[in-house]
Design an enzyme around this catalytic site. Sequence first.
Site, PDB file in Angstrom:
ATOM      1  N   ASP A   9     -49.305  35.922  13.680  1.00 15.34           N
ATOM      2  CA  ASP A   9     -47.696  36.265  14.150  1.00 15.34           C
ATOM      3  C   ASP A   9     -47.140  34.891  14.733  1.00 15.34           C
ATOM      4  O   ASP A   9     -48.070  34.018  15.074  1.00 15.34           O
ATOM      5  CB  ASP A   9     -47.521  37.520  15.268  1.00 15.34           C
ATOM      6  CG  ASP A   9     -46.140  37.669  15.671  1.00 15.34           C
ATOM      7  OD1 ASP A   9     -45.196  37.619  14.714  1.00 15.34           O
ATOM      8  OD2 ASP A   9     -45.901  37.729  16.720  1.00 15.34           O
ATOM      9  N   CYS A  73     -46.147  39.749  10.973  1.00 14.55           N
ATOM     10  CA  CYS A  73     -44.970  39.483  11.386  1.00 14.55           C
ATOM     11  C   CYS A  73     -43.855  39.605  10.152  1.00 14.55           C
ATOM     12  O   CYS A  73     -44.349  39.175   9.029  1.00 14.55           O
ATOM     13  CB  CYS A  73     -44.879  37.924  11.549  1.00 14.55           C
ATOM     14  SG  CYS A  73     -43.604  37.010  11.663  1.00 14.55           S
ATOM     15  N   GLU A 152     -41.548  37.543  24.596  1.00 11.70           N
ATOM     16  CA  GLU A 152     -42.300  36.148  24.781  1.00 11.70           C
ATOM     17  C   GLU A 152     -42.285  35.708  26.266  1.00 11.70           C
ATOM     18  O   GLU A 152     -43.296  35.004  26.701  1.00 11.70           O
ATOM     19  CB  GLU A 152     -41.829  35.226  23.815  1.00 11.70           C
ATOM     20  CG  GLU A 152     -42.038  35.253  22.293  1.00 11.70           C
ATOM     21  CD  GLU A 152     -43.549  35.205  22.192  1.00 11.70           C
ATOM     22  OE1 GLU A 152     -44.266  34.353  22.520  1.00 11.70           O
ATOM     23  OE2 GLU A 152     -43.889  35.965  21.057  1.00 11.70           O
ATOM     24  N   CYS A 184     -39.730  44.464  13.234  1.00 10.02           N
ATOM     25  CA  CYS A 184     -40.270  43.222  13.870  1.00 10.02           C
ATOM     26  C   CYS A 184     -41.362  43.714  14.750  1.00 10.02           C
ATOM     27  O   CYS A 184     -41.031  44.367  15.588  1.00 10.02           O
ATOM     28  CB  CYS A 184     -39.071  42.639  14.773  1.00 10.02           C
ATOM     29  SG  CYS A 184     -39.828  41.124  16.005  1.00 10.02           S
ATOM     30  N   HIS A 186     -42.605  42.340  17.411  1.00 13.55           N
ATOM     31  CA  HIS A 186     -42.454  42.333  18.855  1.00 13.55           C
ATOM     32  C   HIS A 186     -41.695  43.598  19.618  1.00 13.55           C
ATOM     33  O   HIS A 186     -41.961  43.750  20.497  1.00 13.55           O
ATOM     34  CB  HIS A 186     -41.606  41.318  19.422  1.00 13.55           C
ATOM     35  CG  HIS A 186     -42.215  39.730  19.384  1.00 13.55           C
ATOM     36  ND1 HIS A 186     -42.538  39.176  17.980  1.00 13.55           N
ATOM     37  CD2 HIS A 186     -42.518  38.987  20.180  1.00 13.55           C
ATOM     38  CE1 HIS A 186     -43.299  37.802  18.239  1.00 13.55           C
ATOM     39  NE2 HIS A 186     -43.291  37.932  19.643  1.00 13.55           N
TER      40      HIS A 186
HETATM   41  N1  DGL Z   1     -42.921  39.214  15.286  1.00  7.65           N
HETATM   42  C1  DGL Z   1     -42.062  38.598  14.374  1.00  7.65           C
HETATM   43  C2  DGL Z   1     -41.499  39.485  13.420  1.00  7.65           C
HETATM   44  O1  DGL Z   1     -42.271  40.458  13.040  1.00  7.65           O
HETATM   45  C3  DGL Z   1     -41.061  37.959  14.975  1.00  7.65           C
HETATM   46  C4  DGL Z   1     -40.597  36.686  15.243  1.00  7.65           C
HETATM   47  C5  DGL Z   1     -40.039  35.570  15.694  1.00  7.65           C
HETATM   48  O2  DGL Z   1     -38.893  35.539  15.629  1.00  7.65           O
HETATM   49  O3  DGL Z   1     -40.762  34.709  16.118  1.00  7.65           O
HETATM   50  O4  DGL Z   1     -40.517  39.181  12.560  1.00  7.65           O
END
Ligand code: DGL
Length: 267
Positions: A9, A73, A152, A184, A186
């Site tokens: 990711d 990701c 983050e 996403c 995250h």
């Molecule tokens: N975790 C990533 C996703 O699933 C996202 C990331 C990012 O913008 O770095 O899209």
Amino acid sequence: MDRPIGMFDSGFGGLTVARAVIDLLPHEHLVYIGDTGRYPYGPRPQAEVREFARQLAWSLVKDFDVKAVVVACNTASAAALDDLKAELPVPVIDVVEPGAKALVLATRSGEAGVIGTVGTIGSGAYDRAVAATGAEVHLTSAACPGFVEFVERGQTSGEEVTILADRLLAPVKDAGVDTLLLGCTHYPYLARVIADVMGPDVTLVSSADETAFATRVALTEAGLLRSPDGGPAEHRFLSSGDISWFADLGRRLLGPELRDAAGWRHD
Ligand code: DGL
């Protein structure tokens, strides 16, 4: 099959997929790379994300001899999945298709929503994946720039996140969706804030959980599952950014399996 599952990711988000895979497949070895040195992927051009994804996936194959690559990701899946599937010598599991399938099964009214990064939503990957299911579902999409940055930084609740969520979720709320896909990896870390803003009538679906189930299916079909008699599973975590931050926040987000982290560099 004693080789590990590889996963990557842009940063901490894929740890939601890692958590689900560890829970569902406790005997599997895992190698996870978080590209925290180059996050966020969301605002970057697709061609750049595609190149990063290829570097990470090939490193997992060549340096860690993984038996499958999980693209943990959505932004990387949207940009690079076709290339990765075509060029990698191991099965590739993505987050978009499992999430879309779960979404169409979960919606009762047919009014569904998806949220993701600017890159994911702009790519139209979810529109295509939902259309490919053939289900009669009307999809409303919203990009949520800023959500990834909060995660983050380790800020997963509080007034600032809630104010941003109120604003960014307005399009899917106004559309009256009964189900919302967290497109996403995250976003599951913000699930309480998102659920609070969307209200109790909206079901949240996590692409991270669905991907763990898809991983189990892919490994089972390919005869690649590790034997439960092979001793304890090993979980390795690497980051292209600050390693001690990755280990500290990563442990908080994932749990005790993330004991330490090592560095990863593209060569
Ligand atoms: N975790 C990533 C996703 O699933 C996202 C990331 C990012 O913008 O770095 O899209």
